[in-house]
Every structure is written in C-alpha cells, then in structure tokens.
Write a protein that holds these residues in place. Structure first.
Motif, PDB file in Angstrom:
ATOM      1  N   PRO A 446      79.962  49.368  27.371  1.00  0.00           N
ATOM      2  CA  PRO A 446      80.783  48.764  28.440  1.00  0.00           C
ATOM      3  C   PRO A 446      80.131  48.830  29.812  1.00  0.00           C
ATOM      4  O   PRO A 446      80.166  47.852  30.567  1.00  0.00           O
ATOM      5  CB  PRO A 446      82.081  49.591  28.393  1.00  0.00           C
ATOM      6  CG  PRO A 446      82.136  50.156  27.015  1.00  0.00           C
ATOM      7  CD  PRO A 446      80.709  50.411  26.635  1.00  0.00           C
ATOM      8  N   ASP A 485      85.955  41.432  17.142  1.00  0.00           N
ATOM      9  CA  ASP A 485      87.094  41.375  18.055  1.00  0.00           C
ATOM     10  C   ASP A 485      88.198  40.516  17.432  1.00  0.00           C
ATOM     11  O   ASP A 485      88.733  39.613  18.055  1.00  0.00           O
ATOM     12  CB  ASP A 485      86.677  40.796  19.413  1.00  0.00           C
ATOM     13  CG  ASP A 485      85.927  41.799  20.245  1.00  0.00           C
ATOM     14  OD1 ASP A 485      84.739  41.991  19.969  1.00  0.00           O
ATOM     15  OD2 ASP A 485      86.543  42.386  21.149  1.00  0.00           O
ATOM     16  N   LYS A 530      78.127  41.692  18.706  1.00  0.00           N
ATOM     17  CA  LYS A 530      79.064  42.310  19.648  1.00  0.00           C
ATOM     18  C   LYS A 530      78.643  41.997  21.080  1.00  0.00           C
ATOM     19  O   LYS A 530      79.481  41.724  21.952  1.00  0.00           O
ATOM     20  CB  LYS A 530      79.097  43.822  19.424  1.00  0.00           C
ATOM     21  CG  LYS A 530      80.069  44.560  20.320  1.00  0.00           C
ATOM     22  CD  LYS A 530      80.075  46.047  20.012  1.00  0.00           C
ATOM     23  CE  LYS A 530      81.072  46.784  20.902  1.00  0.00           C
ATOM     24  NZ  LYS A 530      81.096  48.246  20.628  1.00  0.00           N
ATOM     25  N   ASN A 534      80.950  39.877  23.784  1.00  0.00           N
ATOM     26  CA  ASN A 534      81.367  40.516  25.024  1.00  0.00           C
ATOM     27  C   ASN A 534      80.735  39.879  26.248  1.00  0.00           C
ATOM     28  O   ASN A 534      81.339  39.870  27.328  1.00  0.00           O
ATOM     29  CB  ASN A 534      81.043  42.010  24.979  1.00  0.00           C
ATOM     30  CG  ASN A 534      82.016  42.791  24.120  1.00  0.00           C
ATOM     31  OD1 ASN A 534      83.118  43.135  24.545  1.00  0.00           O
ATOM     32  ND2 ASN A 534      81.637  43.050  22.876  1.00  0.00           N
ATOM     33  N   LYS A 537      82.842  36.921  26.887  1.00  0.00           N
ATOM     34  CA  LYS A 537      84.112  37.377  27.459  1.00  0.00           C
ATOM     35  C   LYS A 537      83.960  37.694  28.942  1.00  0.00           C
ATOM     36  O   LYS A 537      84.846  37.400  29.750  1.00  0.00           O
ATOM     37  CB  LYS A 537      84.607  38.616  26.711  1.00  0.00           C
ATOM     38  CG  LYS A 537      85.290  38.327  25.388  1.00  0.00           C
ATOM     39  CD  LYS A 537      85.863  39.613  24.813  1.00  0.00           C
ATOM     40  CE  LYS A 537      86.662  39.342  23.553  1.00  0.00           C
ATOM     41  NZ  LYS A 537      87.264  40.582  23.013  1.00  0.00           N
ATOM     42  N   ARG A 538      82.841  38.306  29.273  1.00  0.00           N
ATOM     43  CA  ARG A 538      82.611  38.655  30.681  1.00  0.00           C
ATOM     44  C   ARG A 538      82.433  37.394  31.522  1.00  0.00           C
ATOM     45  O   ARG A 538      82.926  37.311  32.647  1.00  0.00           O
ATOM     46  CB  ARG A 538      81.381  39.555  30.802  1.00  0.00           C
ATOM     47  CG  ARG A 538      81.240  40.153  32.172  1.00  0.00           C
ATOM     48  CD  ARG A 538      80.476  41.453  32.152  1.00  0.00           C
ATOM     49  NE  ARG A 538      80.587  42.145  33.432  1.00  0.00           N
ATOM     50  CZ  ARG A 538      81.580  42.949  33.760  1.00  0.00           C
ATOM     51  NH1 ARG A 538      82.551  43.182  32.905  1.00  0.00           N
ATOM     52  NH2 ARG A 538      81.619  43.531  34.938  1.00  0.00           N
TER      53      ARG A 538
END
Length: 707
Positions: A446, A485, A530, A534, A537-538
């Motif tokens: 993260p 996800d 992954k 992500n 998504k960001r």
C-alpha cells in the motif's frame, strides 16, 4: 577539647600547639611529631605509631574545632614524612581522615587537607595505588571547588597522582572503571575537564588497555562532547580521536557490537559536533566490523536515513551518512536469504554461554532526540538488544529493517533523498533476499502504491523499480493467487505472454541507463495482477495522478516489465470497470502511449502483423476494452491495418452524440494519422471519404511530432 585528657605519647606542648590558631605554632608541633615518630620507627614500635596516628585522626582531624582539625591534618602529614617508605603500612589510617576534610565548609581547611594529602602521596608514591579510587573520588569533587586556592592545590595533587599512575604497572583498571563510568555523567564543567584529562593519561599508558572498557564510557564521552565549553569539547574530541585511531589499529580486539547502540543514539542528536563525530565512528565501525554490524542494521538506518536529506548547512554529516548507508547496503548478500540455521558462523574470541546471547550494557545510555518516525517500534529493533560478541551466526533482522523503511517512507515530512534511499534499500533487499522480503510485501504494497503520488519524478522512478521487481520476481510466484479483489476482477493469467527477450533485454533499451539490472527471470508472478488492479484503482480515485503522471508511470513500467503483459492485463481489468467515464479516459491514455511512445515500438510492430496467434489474442483483448472509447477503437484498427473495419466504425460516428471531448479526441487522432506510424498507401487512399461522410474534418496544419 578537654585539656585534662591524656594524649600520650603526644606531649602537652605538642597538643597545645596543634590547637593553636597560628599556622607557625602548628608547624612547630608537626616537626615535633615527625621527630617523635622517627624514634618509634627506629625502635620498630608499631603500637605507638598507630596510637599517634589514631590520636591525630580522632582527636584532631575529625574534631569539631576548626583549629584542631588544621592541627590534625599537618600532624598526619608529619607522620607520613617520618614513616617514609613504611608509610604504605598505615595509608588507610592516614588518608581517610584527610579525605573527610575535603568536604569541610571552610575553604582554608579544604586547602590544608589538599596540602596534607599531597605530602602523604608524595612519600608513599606507588603504595597509594590500592587506594586510588577514594583519592580519585575526592579529587573529582575538589576539581569543581569554587575556591581558587583549593582548586590550585587539588591540581598539584592531581598531577602528582598522574605521574605515579603513569610510571607504575600496578594500576587496577578493572576496579577503577565502575567509578569512572559513574562520574563521567557529571554535568559540572570542571569535573568533566578533570575526567577527560585522566582518560587521556590512561590512554597514553602502554600497559593500560582502556579500549577494552570503551563501551562503559563511550556514551558519557559523547555527552561531554556536547559541553558548552569550547576547551572541554576540544579535549573530548582529542580523546575520541585517539580511541578511534586505536580502534583502526586493533579492530580484532574491539567490542563493536556493544557500542553500536550508543552510536545510533548519538547519530540522532541535534548537536552537530556530536552527530558528525558519532556518524564518523559509525562509518568506521561498518567498514571495520563488516557483517558483525548487520544485526544492528535497523537501528543504524533509523539514525542514518534522515541525515541523507540534510541541506548544505550540514553537508559534512550528510556525506558521512551517505557512506554509512552505502557501506551497510553492501553487507547484505544472498546468503542472508538462507534459513538462519544454514548460515555460516562468524568466529569470535570465545565460545559463548547460550544464556548470554543478549548482552545487557551496563550504565545508562541517554540522549538523542526522537526522530520523525514513531519510536514505539524501537523495542523490536536489534540495536537495542545487541547480540553476543562471541561465537554466533550473523543474522540480518529483516523485520526491524522493513519496519524502519516503512516508517520513513510513510512519513510525508521526510526529505526526497531519504525517500529515494529507502526505495533503493527496498529494491536491494528484494534483489538480495527475495524470499524473506516477500513475507513483508503485503504490508509494503500500500505505501509503495501511495508513493506513486510523490512530487519527485526520481522518487517515482525508484518506486516503480521496486514495484516492478515485486511483480516479476520468481520469489513472489504462487500456485494459486486466488481472487484479487472480487470475482469480477479475475484476470485470465494464461493469456499473458512473455517474449524471449524478456525484462533483461528491455533493461538495455535507450532511456534505461543507470537502472540496476535485476537477475529475476522475465515472468510475471501473482503480485503483478494485484499491482495492475491497484494501480488502475489509484488512477480512478486520484484523477490528477492519471492526468499528470499516468503516462509517465505506464511508460516506465513498460521499460521495467513486459509491455505486452501490462497492456493485456489492464485491458482485461478495464472490461469489468463500472465507471465508464474512467474506463474511457484510461483507454484513451493507454492508446496514446501505445501509438506515440518509443518504449512500445516493438509492441506496435507486433500489432501491425497479426499473423501469429499471440498477436491476434492481444488485438482481441485490447479491442474489447478499447471499445470504451470510439476514437481509440478506430485508431487501434488503423494501427493493426484493419482498415475495412475502421471504415465501418467511422460510418457510425455520425450516429453518436458529438461532444467537445469527442471532437477533441477526433482532432488528436487526425493529428496522429499524419505521423509515420500510420503512413500507408491504403490508409491514405481509402479512409478520407469515410471521414467526410461521417461529418468529421481534420484540423488544418496539425502535426504530432512523434517518431
């Protein structure tokens, strides 16, 4: 004093003179005592000698009357002179009452006590060494005496005692160290000066090996280095410099591990001189001790990393800290990725007791400000629980290191150079110890994604290197990655292809100079998917990041990873995107990168030639996702030379709602058509009528400037 009391063998005249207020009369009495004691010595009458000393001590030196105390002091000094070489037999009885007078409220009496002790020590010489601690204790107090005469007298006595210690080979260093360790934390300026002068003397004596006990006093020395007095700071610098020279000469006898935590603390102080000196020591320790310092890496990094962001006002500290950082990084090798039980043993001087695996340092280690990171994690860092300095395997405590790196990377107040250093460490650890590092990837992931929003391009580049290594390392491969996800975001892993050149070939392309080449094989592991999910998504949640840095990030990833895999996976993920506006924007960004980036030259050539099954699968995957945006869909058909299908799509443009964004994209596509990418006779001859019938015209004089 009771005049009728019997003070034999002292005569009434001697007793009366000892109690007199005049110094001259007390001096006459002392000469009489000296004569009397000499007679007892000649007669070997030890009983009478002891009786005289006891009388002078109890009835005079420890009397309530000040003149009696003065008489007692000069009388004891006279006894010592009379005894000569035999005074060593009575030193305890002679010294103790004199030292008691060191605490007297009367400065004159304290001065006479110094004078008396000087005469006692001068006669006894080396015989006083068994009593050195009590003498040193008394002198350390007088060194801070406010009266200049007392201080002057104590300095004479101090010099005499130093001469005796220097010329003797019977000094009890082991018995002295506890007292030195206690007194070295004094805050008094004169007491500190006194202590430093003694350490210099002891260090200069060949038969005294003070280096063995350096861990006991090093913290105190660094605290004295922060004294307000320039002279004391200079003296302390000299002492520390002498110790460091000796360490360099005899590194095999140095207890590096026991001093590592002390240096870590003082490397974090706000005093520039202390910090620079401690950092120089740390540099030498790392270079001299080598892998012995590895168990303390987390503490060292806690101290060193913030210094890398210093400006030119602390340039010296920054430069030394950078050397420490680089030297420590070189100590980490692939053998640190092995299970601990398989690691080689570092040979030390003796075989340890298993119960002594942790050595608790004696004394108090204080000082050092709190860093910008929360210090609550320090209890788990090995620097505060040093390992045995004997025979034990060298262990890299990766948990503590990752915790420190995570902390510094998460701190937004940390400078750019520190963040770059943290990312270099993470990349280095993933290269050298991939199996152990992947245990921490879930906690690091993260913050690594968040760092993509950093203001510095250099930070982002290093961050992408780390993420790319995570996504491609064989150590991150799992048999069943499972749902990433949710069930709707399953990526068809089997469709991802890796060309033979792989990542190693891409590392040599223009624009990648300076990147550290990874030994990883060009395969994508479970973290790759992954990462892609992500990252999208960001981009979705932070549209400014997509707008300002999106193309930059994706282009760099195409250099670090396999471009086909990146586009293939992102296209699959975008098929499931519920936010259609974002999907259209993202597809447009990817399409622009595909058509204009030099990094994707090979991928463009692959799409132009749809003869292989792999290129056909890639086109189909991209086409499904590119349909989120009409103009990008047409441009993909142009690129792949599917002109008939492009013609059919353009015919449909007239049925679409014409918005400003739509016209802008069409205009950009028209500019791209003029580029060499789309230069083709069939394109030029067959598509312009379709643009006209669709009601879309090209902007005059437009150019794209791409190659």
């Amino acid at each position: 004093m009771n005049p009728e009391k019997d003070f034999a063998p002292l005569t009434p005249n001697i007793v009366r003179a000892l109690n007199d207020k005049l110094y001259e009369k007390r001096k006459v009495a002392a000469l009489e005592i000296e004569k009397l004691v000499r007679e007892f010595v000649a007669q070997n009458n030890t009983v009478q000698i002891k009786h005289v000393i006891q009388t002078l001590s109890q009835e005079f030196a420890l009397s309530q009357h000040p003149h009696s105390r003065k008489g007692g002091l000069i009388g004891l000094a006279a006894c010592s002179i009379a005894l000569g070489k035999d005074s060593g037999l009575y030193l305890k009885e002679l010294i103790e009452p004199v030292l008691t007078c060191f605490n007297d409220a009367d400065s004159r009496l304290r001065y006479y006590a110094c004078e008396a002790l000087y005469n006692i020590v001068k006669v006894a010489r080396g015989a006083v060494l068994p009593h050195f601690n009590v003498l040193f204790d008394g002198l350390s107090k007088l060194a801070a005496d406010p009266d200049p005469n007392v201080k002057s007298g104590s300095e004479l006595l101090d010099r005499l005692l130093k001469d005796i210690v220097t010329e003797s080979n019977r000094f009890d260093l082991v018995g002295f160290i506890p007292l030195l360790r206690e007194r070295i934390y004094s805050n008094n300026q004169y007491a500190r000066q006194f202590l430093i002068s003694w350490i210099l003397v002891l260090e200069s004596v060949p038969d005294i090996n003070l280096l063995d006990y350096l861990p006991e006093i090093l913290d105190g020395l660094f605290q004295i280095l922060g004294d307000n007095g320039k002279e004391i700071r200079k003296m302390c610098e000299v002492v520390l410099g002498e110790f460091l020279k000796e360490i360099k000469k005899n590194p095999s006898s140095v207890k590096f591990a026991e001093m590592a935590n002390i240096l870590v603390i003082h490397c974090q102080t706000t005093d520039d001189l202390i910090q620079l000196t401690a950092m120089c020591w740390m540099r030498e320790f790392i270079q001299l001790a080598g892998r012995v310092m590895l168990p303390y890496s987390s503490g060292i990094l806690t101290a060193v990393l913030p210094c890398l962001a210093y400006d030119d006002r602390k340039k010296s500290i920054k430069e030394v800290a950078n050397v420490c950082n680089q030297s420590l990084m070189k100590l980490v090798t692939p053998e640190d990725d092995e299970p601990d039980e398989l690691k080689p043993v570092v040979l030390r001087q003796a075989e340890p007791n298993p119960d002594d695996s942790l050595v608790k340092q004696e004394g108090t280690v204080s000082g050092g400000p709190s860093g910008s990171c929360d210090s609550s994690f320090s209890s788990g860092i090995s620097v505060f629980t040093p390992a045995s300095t004997e025979r034990a395997p060298v262990t890299l405590h990766l948990d503590g290191i990752v915790q420190v790196l995570n902390c510094h990377l998460s701190d937004t107040a940390i400078g750019m150079m520190t963040r770059i250093a943290v990312l270099k460490w993470l990349y280095h650890l993933y290269i050298k110890t991939p199996r152990k590092m992947f245990r921490h990837t879930d906690s690091l992931f993260p913050i690594l994604l968040q760092t993509l929003s950093d203001e510095s391009d250099e930070v982002i580049l290093k961050d992408l290197e780390v993420l790319a290594e995570i996504a491609s390392s064989p150590a991150g491969q799992t048999d069943d990655p499972g749902p990433l996800d949710g069930p709707d975001l399953q990526v068809r892993h089997s469709e991802l292809q890796v060309p033979p050149t792989g990542r190693a070939g891409l590392m040599n392309t223009p624009g990648t100079k300076g990147l550290e080449c990874s030994p990883s094989t060009p395969t994508m592991n479970s973290y790759f998917y992954k990462f892609m999910i992500n990252l999208l998504k960001r981009f979705s949640s932070e549209r400014k990041l997509l707008e300002v840095r999106g193309a930059f990030i994706i282009r760099q990833l195409c250099l670090l990873l396999n471009a086909e895999n990146i586009f293939h996976s992102m296209a699959d993920i975008l098929l499931q995107e519920e936010d259609l506006k974002f999907a259209s924007t993202m597809v447009h960004t990817l399409n622009t990168i595909l058509l204009t980036s030099t990094e994707l030259f090979q991928l463009r050539n692959q799409l132009k030639d749809l003869r292989t099954l792999e290129s056909q699968n890639l086109f189909c995957c991209l086409y499904r996702s590119w349909c989120h945006n009409p103009v990008t869909t047409v441009s993909l058909c142009f690129l792949t030379q599917n002109y008939r299908h492009a013609y059919d799509l353009i015919q449909k443009f007239g049925d679409l709602e014409v918005t400003v964004d739509f016209l802008t994209e069409v205009d950009k596509l028209v500019q791209l058509i003029e580029c060499p990418i789309f230069t083709c006779e069939s394109l030029a001859s067959g598509l312009w009528p379709a643009w006209s019938r669709a009601g879309v015209g090209a902007s005059s004089g437009s150019s794209c400037g791409c190659s």
